[in-house]
Design an enzyme around this catalytic site. Structure first.
Site, short mmCIF file in Angstrom:
data_model
loop_
_atom_site.label_atom_id
_atom_site.label_comp_id
_atom_site.label_asym_id
_atom_site.label_seq_id
_atom_site.Cartn_x
_atom_site.Cartn_y
_atom_site.Cartn_z
N GLY A 180 1.04 5.07 -9.09
CA GLY A 180 2.44 5.09 -8.66
C GLY A 180 3.22 3.98 -9.34
O GLY A 180 4.12 3.36 -8.76
N GLY A 226 7.11 3.45 -9.37
CA GLY A 226 7.82 3.30 -8.10
C GLY A 226 8.39 1.89 -7.96
O GLY A 226 8.15 1.03 -8.81
N GLU A 275 1.34 8.03 -12.63
CA GLU A 275 2.43 8.56 -11.80
C GLU A 275 2.08 9.99 -11.43
O GLU A 275 1.10 10.54 -11.91
CB GLU A 275 3.77 8.50 -12.55
CG GLU A 275 4.66 7.37 -12.09
CD GLU A 275 4.99 7.40 -10.59
OE1 GLU A 275 4.90 8.49 -9.97
OE2 GLU A 275 5.32 6.37 -10.02
N THR A 283 2.15 2.82 3.61
CA THR A 283 2.27 2.90 5.07
C THR A 283 2.48 4.35 5.49
O THR A 283 2.76 5.22 4.66
CB THR A 283 3.45 2.04 5.58
OG1 THR A 283 4.66 2.49 4.95
CG2 THR A 283 3.23 0.58 5.26
N HIS A 314 15.25 -1.97 6.98
CA HIS A 314 14.83 -1.71 5.60
C HIS A 314 15.92 -0.93 4.86
O HIS A 314 16.78 -0.30 5.49
CB HIS A 314 13.53 -0.91 5.56
CG HIS A 314 12.31 -1.73 5.84
ND1 HIS A 314 11.87 -2.00 7.11
CD2 HIS A 314 11.44 -2.37 5.00
CE1 HIS A 314 10.79 -2.75 7.05
NE2 HIS A 314 10.51 -2.99 5.79
N LYS A 327 13.70 4.15 2.59
CA LYS A 327 12.41 4.12 3.31
C LYS A 327 12.23 5.39 4.13
O LYS A 327 13.14 5.82 4.83
CB LYS A 327 12.33 2.88 4.20
CG LYS A 327 10.97 2.73 4.87
CD LYS A 327 10.72 1.33 5.37
CE LYS A 327 9.36 1.22 6.04
NZ LYS A 327 8.26 1.51 5.12
N GLY A 377 5.49 0.08 8.80
CA GLY A 377 4.09 -0.26 9.03
C GLY A 377 3.95 -1.70 9.50
O GLY A 377 3.10 -2.03 10.33
N THR A 378 4.82 -2.57 8.99
CA THR A 378 4.77 -3.98 9.39
C THR A 378 5.19 -4.16 10.84
O THR A 378 4.59 -4.93 11.59
CB THR A 378 5.69 -4.82 8.48
OG1 THR A 378 5.24 -4.65 7.14
CG2 THR A 378 5.66 -6.28 8.85
P1 NAD Z 1 8.52 4.47 -4.16
O1 NAD Z 1 8.82 5.85 -3.69
O2 NAD Z 1 9.55 3.72 -4.93
O3 NAD Z 1 7.18 4.47 -5.04
C1 NAD Z 1 6.06 5.29 -4.79
C2 NAD Z 1 5.61 5.82 -6.12
O4 NAD Z 1 4.36 6.50 -5.95
C3 NAD Z 1 6.61 6.85 -6.71
O5 NAD Z 1 6.94 6.48 -8.04
C4 NAD Z 1 5.83 8.15 -6.67
O6 NAD Z 1 6.16 9.03 -7.74
C5 NAD Z 1 4.40 7.65 -6.79
N1 NAD Z 1 3.39 8.62 -6.34
C6 NAD Z 1 3.41 9.42 -5.27
N2 NAD Z 1 2.31 10.20 -5.24
C7 NAD Z 1 1.58 9.86 -6.34
C8 NAD Z 1 0.34 10.31 -6.87
N3 NAD Z 1 -0.36 11.28 -6.29
N4 NAD Z 1 -0.12 9.74 -8.02
C9 NAD Z 1 0.59 8.76 -8.63
N5 NAD Z 1 1.77 8.32 -8.17
C10 NAD Z 1 2.26 8.85 -7.05
O7 NAD Z 1 8.11 3.65 -2.83
P2 NAD Z 1 7.91 2.09 -2.67
O8 NAD Z 1 9.13 1.50 -2.06
O9 NAD Z 1 7.35 1.50 -3.91
O10 NAD Z 1 6.80 2.08 -1.51
C11 NAD Z 1 5.56 2.74 -1.68
C12 NAD Z 1 4.72 2.56 -0.42
O11 NAD Z 1 4.38 1.17 -0.26
C13 NAD Z 1 5.42 2.96 0.88
O12 NAD Z 1 4.45 3.53 1.76
C14 NAD Z 1 5.93 1.65 1.43
O13 NAD Z 1 6.10 1.66 2.84
C15 NAD Z 1 4.80 0.73 1.03
N6 NAD Z 1 5.14 -0.70 0.93
C16 NAD Z 1 4.20 -1.56 1.43
C17 NAD Z 1 4.39 -2.93 1.30
C18 NAD Z 1 3.30 -3.85 1.79
O14 NAD Z 1 3.40 -5.09 1.63
N7 NAD Z 1 2.20 -3.31 2.36
C19 NAD Z 1 5.54 -3.43 0.67
C20 NAD Z 1 6.48 -2.52 0.17
C21 NAD Z 1 6.25 -1.15 0.29
#
Ligand code: NAD
Length: 270
Positions: free
Chosen positions: A10, A13, A36, A102, A157, A161, A167-168
């Site tokens: 991903g 993203g 991706e 999350t 957020h 989102k 999740g936090t």
């Molecule tokens: P985003 O939508 O910008 O990015 C997700 C990316 O994953 C996208 O580019 C999408 O095309 C890609 N993707 C989806 N399915 C895929 C697959 N099968 N193979 C490859 N790529 C794939 O979202 P984001 O804001 O980057 O957040 C992503 C996740 O991380 C969410 O669940 C978010 O809640 C979580 N998050 C967690 C934290 C943390 O500290 N734990 C912090 C920020 C975001």
């Protein structure tokens, strides 16, 4: 320790790009691959350029199998279904998995737990140092205050989102429930609307705000008779999560199979 080969799924993203920059800035690791999802506009592009830096000679592909085979550790901030599939690949290839996705359902979470029987997996709803400290403080505060203090978790957020509460927020709620010696599911009150009746004693409430480009803000409110204590964390940028994820990958590289948290990585669990 040898230089750690890191893969990012991903990668185009919001978090994927921040992770790409964080791997570039960290010592002792280098990027070996980026994926991706099929049909994504970033396929074929150089991930370094996409992340706003110099070309890294790493093109974005859709071949997660090859990525897990090439990497020592994979960073996964994608979507629940993808993360479950990545869990299976981590187990098959014995590749460390660091995941922050999350909103996983019980079956998807079970796949992550199954992977952790074969390899080290670090899973955290939030990879920042501050939030993990806040969780420890919330647990301790909830242990010390009785149910005269109502607990509410409030989060905000950005407008993109897709899951709520965050999740936090749920993790902070679980920390509060743990401090009180109860199960969160038994006391959680998720969202209020209309004639809800008076607040139930001992409930842990959640409220979610969405808008703009807010990276992530969380407050746990302890509202008692005549006084209110709030533990608040504000994330200034995604770099804090990305740096934490890279730190987790380096920490997990020599750990036995198991499911680890960011508190384990930071040494907050003793
Ligand atoms: P985003 O939508 O910008 O990015 C997700 C990316 O994953 C996208 O580019 C999408 O095309 C890609 N993707 C989806 N399915 C895929 C697959 N099968 N193979 C490859 N790529 C794939 O979202 P984001 O804001 O980057 O957040 C992503 C996740 O991380 C969410 O669940 C978010 O809640 C979580 N998050 C967690 C934290 C943390 O500290 N734990 C912090 C920020 C975001």
């Amino acid at each position: 320790m040898a230089d750690l080969a890191i893969g990012i799924v991903g990668a185009a993203g919001r978090m994927g790009l921040a992770l790409t920059r964080a791997v570039g800035e960290a010592a002792g690791c280098h990027l070996v691959g980026a994926t991706e999802m099929p049909g994504h506009g970033a396929l074929g592009a150089d991930i370094g350029t996409l992340a706003g830096g110099a070309a890294l000679g790493v093109a974005v592909t859709e071949d997660a199998g090859a990525l897990f085979a090439a990497a020592d550790a994979v960073l996964d901030f994608t979507a629940p279904q993808a993360t479950a599939a990545h869990g299976a690949l981590a187990a098959d290839n014995v590749t460390v998995l660091v995941t922050g996705t999350t909103g996983l359902d019980a079956d998807q979470q079970a796949m992550i737990e199954a992977a952790a029987r074969s390899v080290a997996v670090v899973q955290a709803a939030n990879f920042s140092v501050g939030i993990n400290l806040a969780m420890a403080l919330v647990e301790q505060t909830a242990r010390l205050l009785d149910a005269d203090f109502d607990i509410e978790v409030v989060e905000m957020h950005h407008r993109h989102k897709v899951d709520a509460p965050s999740g936090t927020a749920l993790a902070l709620g679980r920390a509060a429930a743990k401090g009180r010696g109860v199960e969160l599911d038994a006391v959680a009150q998720r969202g209020r609307d209309g004639i809800t009746g008076a607040r139930e004693r001992g409930a842990i409430g959640f409220a979610s705000l969405r808008g703009g480009d807010v990276v992530g803000e969380h407050s746990v409110v302890f509202a008692g008779p005549g006084e209110r204590l709030e533990i608040t964390h504000k994330a200034g940028g995604r770099e804090i999560f990305a740096r934490g994820a890279v730190r987790a990958a380096r920490w997990a590289a020599d750990k036995p199979a198991g499911l680890y948290s960011m508190a384990d990585v930071l040494g907050f669990n003793g």
